[in-house]
Motif scaffolding. Structure first.
Motif, short mmCIF file in Angstrom:
data_model
loop_
_atom_site.label_atom_id
_atom_site.label_comp_id
_atom_site.label_asym_id
_atom_site.label_seq_id
_atom_site.Cartn_x
_atom_site.Cartn_y
_atom_site.Cartn_z
N ASN A 66 31.54 29.00 58.88
CA ASN A 66 33.03 28.85 59.23
C ASN A 66 33.87 28.67 58.01
O ASN A 66 35.19 29.21 58.22
N ILE A 67 33.39 28.48 56.83
CA ILE A 67 34.30 28.47 55.68
C ILE A 67 34.39 29.92 55.20
O ILE A 67 35.79 30.20 54.60
N TRP A 68 33.46 30.86 55.43
CA TRP A 68 33.65 32.06 54.77
C TRP A 68 34.79 32.89 55.75
O TRP A 68 35.64 33.44 55.15
N ASP A 69 34.76 32.58 57.15
CA ASP A 69 35.81 33.14 58.17
C ASP A 69 37.08 32.50 57.69
O ASP A 69 38.21 33.34 57.67
N TYR A 70 37.27 31.35 57.37
CA TYR A 70 38.34 30.62 56.97
C TYR A 70 38.95 31.23 55.78
O TYR A 70 40.27 31.61 55.86
N VAL A 71 38.32 31.44 54.80
CA VAL A 71 39.05 31.85 53.48
C VAL A 71 39.28 33.31 53.81
O VAL A 71 40.31 33.74 53.12
N ASN A 72 38.57 34.18 54.64
CA ASN A 72 39.06 35.49 54.83
C ASN A 72 40.29 35.80 55.72
O ASN A 72 40.80 36.98 55.84
N ILE A 194 39.88 40.52 46.92
CA ILE A 194 40.61 41.76 46.44
C ILE A 194 42.05 41.41 46.03
O ILE A 194 42.85 40.83 46.77
N GLY A 195 42.38 41.59 44.96
CA GLY A 195 43.81 41.45 44.26
C GLY A 195 44.05 39.88 43.85
O GLY A 195 45.04 39.09 43.63
N GLY A 196 42.84 39.12 43.63
CA GLY A 196 42.53 37.98 43.08
C GLY A 196 42.91 36.61 43.90
O GLY A 196 43.05 36.95 45.12
N TYR A 197 42.82 35.46 43.34
CA TYR A 197 42.77 34.09 44.15
C TYR A 197 44.15 33.77 44.53
O TYR A 197 44.32 32.88 45.41
N THR A 198 45.12 33.80 43.47
CA THR A 198 46.29 33.16 43.48
C THR A 198 47.04 33.50 44.87
O THR A 198 47.56 32.70 45.52
N GLN A 199 46.75 34.77 45.40
CA GLN A 199 47.45 35.20 46.90
C GLN A 199 47.05 34.15 47.91
O GLN A 199 47.92 34.08 48.74
N ILE A 200 45.67 33.71 47.76
CA ILE A 200 45.18 32.73 48.87
C ILE A 200 45.92 31.58 49.00
O ILE A 200 46.50 31.13 49.89
N ILE A 201 46.48 30.87 47.65
CA ILE A 201 47.17 29.69 47.60
C ILE A 201 48.33 29.89 48.03
O ILE A 201 49.26 29.28 48.77
N GLU A 202 48.86 31.24 47.33
CA GLU A 202 50.54 31.56 48.07
C GLU A 202 50.68 31.47 49.31
O GLU A 202 51.58 31.08 49.79
N LYS A 203 49.65 32.12 49.97
CA LYS A 203 49.59 32.20 51.59
C LYS A 203 49.56 30.73 52.09
O LYS A 203 50.22 30.55 53.11
N MET A 204 48.62 30.15 51.72
CA MET A 204 48.55 28.75 52.17
C MET A 204 49.57 27.68 51.96
O MET A 204 49.91 26.96 52.93
N LEU A 205 50.62 28.17 51.06
CA LEU A 205 51.71 27.23 50.88
C LEU A 205 53.15 27.95 51.26
O LEU A 205 54.25 27.53 50.67
N SER A 206 52.99 28.98 51.93
CA SER A 206 53.94 29.90 52.38
C SER A 206 55.03 29.39 53.71
O SER A 206 56.27 29.81 53.67
N SER A 207 54.43 28.44 54.24
CA SER A 207 55.22 27.83 55.29
C SER A 207 56.55 27.20 54.61
O SER A 207 56.69 26.77 53.73
N ASP A 208 57.55 27.18 55.76
CA ASP A 208 59.07 26.76 55.44
C ASP A 208 58.78 25.37 55.49
O ASP A 208 59.65 24.50 54.89
N LEU A 209 57.63 24.51 55.89
CA LEU A 209 57.61 23.30 55.73
C LEU A 209 57.10 22.67 54.51
O LEU A 209 56.75 21.48 54.60
N ASP A 359 33.84 26.60 48.10
CA ASP A 359 33.65 26.57 49.54
C ASP A 359 33.52 24.76 49.99
O ASP A 359 33.80 24.45 50.80
N GLN A 360 32.63 24.28 48.87
CA GLN A 360 32.55 22.92 49.31
C GLN A 360 34.09 22.08 49.00
O GLN A 360 34.34 21.09 49.96
N THR A 361 34.88 22.61 48.44
CA THR A 361 36.23 22.18 48.06
C THR A 361 37.00 22.19 49.67
O THR A 361 37.62 21.54 49.91
N ILE A 362 36.96 23.32 50.11
CA ILE A 362 37.68 23.58 51.50
C ILE A 362 36.93 22.98 52.42
O ILE A 362 37.90 22.40 53.19
N MET A 363 35.48 22.68 52.35
CA MET A 363 35.01 21.91 53.54
C MET A 363 35.35 20.50 53.46
O MET A 363 35.98 19.97 54.40
N ALA A 364 35.51 19.97 52.34
CA ALA A 364 35.94 18.52 51.98
C ALA A 364 37.60 18.54 52.64
O ALA A 364 38.01 17.47 53.27
#
Ligand code: FAD
Ligand code: UDP
Length: 375
Positions: A66-72, A194-209, A359-364
């Motif tokens: 579930n964490i692997w699918d989540y981060v993907n 691919i393309g680094g980790y920062t994009q993951i956090i950028e997408k997570m924080l991209s909401s108008d809210l 993965d443990q950080t995401i799970m927590a």
């Protein structure tokens, strides 16, 4: 719909996962970050076409589907498998400890020969039934040669204390196997985005809210934030600092990263080389392009030396030191938080004082989401 107002302190993986999930449910989130960039310690930055891991090598690995699918959802991962090499005074050994390591050390070819060699070394030592510390754990798993060449020097400089004063679980992070397999992890899923980790956090924080404020330290205006009327504050900084160290300091281990460009295509032939002797002042040298199979500008490479150092209040706290003494003190902070923290919740590697992998950080963080939104 009834919406809540959250303050998230820290834009690392924990804070960003929480912010993403809270905003997805229609809530408003302000994220404050004291550094001048998002993503905490998984921050990567592109230099010469290479995604540089600015706070040390980060390899995503997990056995939780579930964490692997989540981060993907947030990035496509490549098929990188971590296989570090150890350099002990110029002798090169495969890691983790496996048949390739044993063959290079002793010339043994079969698992039975390797097991016999380790047993011989163990028989010369005296052990308690259950290892009490990292040294006893390492010797009882691997025998004297491996301990002396590949574990003791690295461990003692990494943690700045004797291996006898460290918990045994730290060395059990590494596989120890009698097969010719250099995969550093036993997990089912592994890779580098691919393309680094920062994009993951950028997408997570991209909401108008979600509003993100960089260069903003919670402690510069602690009382103001506490009284600003947020429904809840998710704090991912150090729990002892939050309470002004009133019960004493928890111990951390810090690091210094020296990153440089070299005018060669391939500097060390591997992403990670560990220096396992006690004298070399750094523990690892990372060559970042190898995380993405050599991608980057021709004739250039970026390397980082990782130097362990003592932590003090002016340094970044990269690792919690989870020995007995700190465990007990941390528990006292948790009790204090129950009594005094009000609407503040502590999360992540520093807030929960745990040696969490990503993965443990995401799970927590997802556990907190469940708790918070009653799902
Ligand atoms: P952090 O990333 O530390 O984020 C906390 C954020 O809060 C930071 O951005 C910080 O600046 C900010 N902050 C703190 N205090 C304040 C304040 N007062 N005000 C405002 N902002 C504040 N995991 C793996 O799975 N694989 C690996 O290969 C791996 N390698 C690692 C290598 C190193 C050298 C280190 C240190 C860790 C490694 N990890 C690895 C672990 C991984 O980095 C963590 O699991 C993850 O980054 C934790 O996220 P976090 O949000 O809890 O913490
Ligand atoms: N370790 C070691 N020799 C090595 C690599 C690791 O003795 O070449 C020990 C050391 O004690 C280290 C622990 O194993 O702190 C965990 O290693 P890991 O690579 O998981 O550390 P991290 O990437 O979290 O720093």
């Amino acid at each position: 719909m009834f919406t809540l107002n959250y303050l998230v302190v820290g834009s690392g993986l924990f804070g960003a996962t929480f912010a993403y999930e809270a905003a997805k449910r229609g809530n408003h989130v302000t994220v404050i970050e004291k550094r001048n960039h998002i993503a905490g310690n998984i921050y990567t930055k592109e230099i010469d076409g290479i995604n540089v891991h600015m706070y040390g090598a980060h390899i995503f690995h997990t056995s939780m589907k579930n964490i692997w699918d989540y981060v993907n959802q947030f990035a496509e991962f490549n098929n990188y498998i971590n296989s570090p090499v150890a350099n002990y005074n110029g002798e090169m050994y495969n890691l983790p400890f496996n048949m390739n390591t044993f063959n290079k050390l002793w010339g043994v070819k079969t698992p039975a020969e390797a097991q016999q060699k380790i047993e011989e070394q163990k028989n010369e030592l005296d052990f308690p039934e259950k290892p009490n510390n990292l040294e006893e754990q390492a010797l009882s798993l691997a025998g004297t040669d491996i301990y002396e060449k590949l574990i003791k020097g690295y461990t003692e400089k990494q943690w700045g204390r004797s291996a006898k004063d460290l918990p045994s679980f730290i060395i059990r992070r590494l596989p120890f196997r009698f097969t010719y397999n250099n995969n550093y992890f036993n997990d089912r899923y592994q890779g580098i985005p691919i393309g680094g980790y920062t994009q993951i956090i950028e997408k997570m924080l991209s909401s108008d809210l979600v509003d993100v404020k960089l260069n903003t330290d919670f402690f510069a205006k602690k009382d103001e934030y506490l009284n600003a009327g947020y429904d809840k504050i998710i704090f991912t900084g150090m729990i002892d600092q939050f309470f002004n160290y009133q019960l004493g300091e928890l111990e951390y281990r810090s690091l210094r990263f020296k990153t440089e460009e070299k005018d060669v295509d391939n500097y060390q032939g591997n992403a990670v080389v560990n220096y396992t002797d006690a004298e070399t002042p750094y523990t690892r040298v990372i060559e970042h392009k190898h995380f993405e199979f050599g991608k980057g500008d021709k004739g250039k490479t970026i390397i980082t030396h990782e130097y362990p150092q003592n932590w003090n209040r002016d340094k970044e706290p990269y690792y919690p030191v989870n020995n007995q003494k700190n465990k007990e003190l941390y528990k006292q902070y948790v009790d204090l938080a129950k009594k005094e923290a009000g609407n503040v919740v502590f999360g992540g590697r520093l807030g929960q004082y745990r040696y969490y992998n990503m993965d443990q950080t995401i799970m927590a963080a997802l556990q907190l989401v469940k708790q918070e939104f009653g799902e």
